[in-house]
Design an enzyme around this catalytic site. Structure first.
Site, PDB file in Angstrom:
ATOM      1  N   SER A 254     -22.914  53.496  26.131  1.00 60.93           N
ATOM      2  CA  SER A 254     -23.450  54.812  26.451  1.00 60.93           C
ATOM      3  C   SER A 254     -22.529  55.481  27.455  1.00 60.93           C
ATOM      4  O   SER A 254     -21.544  54.890  27.897  1.00 60.93           O
ATOM      5  CB  SER A 254     -24.846  54.667  27.050  1.00 60.93           C
ATOM      6  N   LYS A 255     -22.889  56.696  27.833  1.00 55.96           N
ATOM      7  CA  LYS A 255     -22.051  57.460  28.769  1.00 55.96           C
ATOM      8  C   LYS A 255     -21.752  56.686  30.044  1.00 55.96           C
ATOM      9  O   LYS A 255     -20.731  56.880  30.674  1.00 55.96           O
ATOM     10  CB  LYS A 255     -22.754  58.773  29.129  1.00 55.96           C
ATOM     11  N   ARG A 256     -22.705  55.856  30.414  1.00 57.33           N
ATOM     12  CA  ARG A 256     -22.555  55.029  31.610  1.00 57.33           C
ATOM     13  C   ARG A 256     -21.264  54.199  31.554  1.00 57.33           C
ATOM     14  O   ARG A 256     -20.693  53.852  32.566  1.00 57.33           O
ATOM     15  CB  ARG A 256     -23.740  54.063  31.640  1.00 57.33           C
TER      16      ARG A 256
END
Ligand code: GLU
Length: 487
Positions: A254-256
Site C-alpha cells: 500500500s501507499k505506506r
C-alpha cells in the site's frame, strides 16, 4: 472454445494505475504474445462515481509507456466493440431480460436501510451476512405495490442452492466454493447499471476471452461469475489468479510502503524496461538464474506454470538494482533528460535551460550515472557540479585542509593548473602526480585536499574529469574561496 488465445486487461479507471494492475496487464500481454493470441483492453467504468476519463487516459498512457500494446479495445477498436462498459449497457440489458424472463433473476425492492438491518441482525447472531432472499418470491401484487411507492428495484441473481462450484485455476489448481454461502447478489443496480461481476461475464464471453488472468483479490468473485456463465448458458473461460503483492513487511502493498503507481515510478526516473523486467519477476520464476530480461526474452520464457501461488514480495532494492542496470545503458544525455525535471524542482537549474548547459551537465552525468538507481537520485549528487561555494560535508573533510603541507600543495596545484595549455583529465592527473613527486608526498596528501577544496567531499567523481568539466576558472575560484575559510 476458440482456437486462438484471447486475453484481456480490464482496468477500472478509478484512480492511479497500481503496479499490481501493470503486472496483470503484463502477464496477459506475455501470454498473448507467446501464443500468437490477442490482447484486449476493456475499460470497466460501471462505477460511475469513481470512474474518470483522466484515470483511463493515465492507464493507457502507462501501458503504452511500458510497451504493453493491445490488439483490440478502447482507442483501437475491434470486432467486439465497444470496449468501454458504459457504452455496452444495451447489451447487458438483453441478457438481464432473459434472466428475468426465466426466473434466474428477480427484482429486489429492499431499501438500503432494510438491507442494513438484515445485515446487523445476522452479525448479531454470529452469522455471515448474506442476502436472505426476502424478494425472491414476491407476488406480482407486491411488486406493483413497491413500484407504486416509488421504490426502484435492483436485479438480483437467484443463486442455486447446494451447489459446489469447482474450477481448475491456472495458478492455484483446483478451487472450490459452496454456493450456499453466496446469497442472491445484485447484478444490476437500481439505476440500471450492471455491477462488475455481471458485466465482466457478458463481456468476457462476448469478446471470446479464453483466459482470464487477474489478481488474487478477484478469486472470491469467480464462483459468482461461474454461476452466471452457467445460468446464461455461456462457455466458462480458464481462470488464473495471480498472488498478492506484499510489502517487505509482508502486509499488502500500500501507499505506506512507498510508491505504488506506475506514474510515480515513471516520474522518479525509472525506466519502462526495468519496471517490466521487475514486474515479471513478481510472481513468475524463470527456470534459470537469469534476472535481466528484455520484453522479447520474457515473451520467450514466460509461462503460467511457473507463476507462484504464494504472495510476491515487492523488493525495492531489487527494482533499484534492475533499474540501475538499464540506466547504465543509456547515454548521459538521456539520463540528463530524465533527471532534468528533478534538478529543476530542486532549484539547481531553471526551466529555460539551454542546449549548451544540458550538454555540459550530461558530461557530469557521465561521471555519476553508474551510481544512480533511478534518475531522481541525481539530485543527491549534483551539488558539487552546481555550487561554487563549497560546503564541507563534515569536520573530517575540513580537517584535511589543515594539514601543514596544504599551502604548498595548493599553490603548486593552482599554478600548474593555470599553466596548462589544454585542460583534460589526463593533464590534470599528470599535474597531481607531479606535485606528489616534487613535494615528496603520498598521493593521498595531494589528491584528497584538492578534492575537498573543490567539492567539500572526501569522495566523488574522477577528479581529472570533474575539473575538466567545471573548467579552470571555476576550479581556481573554488580553491581560493574554500581555502579562505580555513583559519
Ligand atoms: N475491473 C476489474 C479491476 O480493475 C477487473 C477484474 C478482472 O480482471 O476481472 O479490478
Amino acid at each position: 472454445m476458440s482456437e486462438q488465445v484471447r486475453v484481456r486487461f480490464a482496468p477500472s479507471p478509478t484512480g492511479p494505475f497500481h503496479i499490481g494492475g501493470a503486472r496483470s496487464a503484463l502477464f496477459n500481454w506475455l501470454i498473448a504474445r507467446k501464443q500468437g493470441g490477442k490482447m484486449v483492453l476493456r475499460v470497466e467504468d460501471t462505477d460511475l462515481e469513481r470512474s474518470t476519463k483522466e484515470s483511463e487516459e493515465n492507464i493507457k498512457e502507462a501501458l503504452r509507456w511500458l510497451g504493453l500494446t493491445w490488439d483490440e479495445g478502447v482507442d483501437v477498436g475491434g470486432p467486439y466493440a465497444p470496449y468501454r462498459q458504459t457504452e455496452r449497457l444495451d447489451i447487458y440489458k438483453q441478457y438481464t431480460e432473459s434472466l428475468l424472463a426465466n426466473g434466474q433473476a428477480y427484482p429486489c425492492y429492499c431499501t438500503e436501510d432494510e438491507l442494513e438491518a438484515e445485515r446487523q441482525a445476522l452479525l448479531a447472531e454470529g452469522k455471515m451476512p448474506c442476502y436472505q432472499g426476502r424478494c425472491r418470491n414476491l407476488a406480482e401484487a407486491d411488486k406493483a405495490k413497491f413500484a407504486a411507492e416509488g421504490r426502484k428495484p435492483t436485479i438480483r441473481f437467484r443463486v442455486p442452492e447446494n451447489q459446489q462450484i469447482v474450477f481448475k485455476d491456472l495458478v492455484r489448481d483446483t478451487v472450490s466454493f459452496d454456493s450456499n454461502g453466496i446469497g442472491d447478489f445484485v447484478i444490476v443496480k437500481s439505476d440500471g447499471i450492471p455491477v462488475y461481476n455481471y458485466a465482466v461475464v457478458i463481456d468476457d464471453s462476448s469478446m471470446k476471452i479464453t483466459h482470464v488472468i487477474r489478481a488474487e483479490e478477484h478469486l472470491s468473485n469467480t464462483p459468482r461469475q461461474i454461476l452466471l456463465y452457467q445460468a446464461l448458458g455461456l462457455e466458462v473461460p480458464y481462470f488464473g489468479h495471480i498472488s498478492l503483492i506484499l510489502g517487505q513487511d509482508r502486509t499488502k502493498m500500500s501507499k505506506r510502503h512507498g510508491a505504488t503507481s506506475v506514474e510515480q515510478y515513471r516520474k522518479l526516473g525509472y525506466l519502462p524496461e526495468a519496471l517490466v523486467n521487475f514486474l515479471a519477476l513478481l510472481g513468475w520464476a524463470p527456470n534459470s538464474e537469469q534476472e535481466i530480461f528484455s520484453l522479447e526474452e520474457l515473451v520467450e520464457n514466460f509461462s503460467m506454470d511457473r507463476v507462484a501461488k504464494n504472495p510476491a514480495v515487492f523488493d525495492i532494492d531489487k527494482l533499484n538494482w534492475i533499474n540501475a542496470h538499464y540506466l547504465k545503458r543509456l547515454t548521459p544525455q538521456q539520463v540528463t533528460e530524465l533527471a532534468l525535471p528533478h534538478l529543476q524542482a530542486a532549484g539547481y537549474i531553471d526551466e529555460s535551460v539551454t542546449e549548451d548547459e544540458k550538454e555540459k551537465l550530461a558530461q557530469f552525468m557521465a561521471l555519476i550515472q553508474e551510481h544512480l538507481s533511478y534518475a531522481a537520485q541525481a539530485v543527491d549528487h549534483v551539488d558539487v557540479y552546481f555550487h561554487d561555494q563549497v560546503e564541507f560535508e563534515n569536520e573530517e573533510a575540513e580537517a584535511v585542509l589543515r594539514d601543514a603541507d596544504i599551502p604548498q600543495v595548493m599553490n603548486s596545484f593552482k599554478q600548474k593548473l593555470a599553466g596548462l595549455e589544454e585542460l583534460n583529465a589526463a593533464a590534470v592527473q599528470a599535474v597531481l602526480k607531479s606535485i606528489t613527486k616534487e613535494l615528496k608526498l603520498g598521493g593521498k596528501k595531494v589528491y584528497m585536499p584538492v578534492r575537498v577544496a573543490i567539492t567539500g567531499k572526501m569522495h566523488g567523481p574522477d577528479l581529472g574529469q570533474f575539473i575538466t568539466i567545471i573548467g579552470k576558472e571555476r576550479t581556481l575560484k573554488r580553491l581560493d574561496s574554500t581555502l579562505a575559510k580555513i583559519v
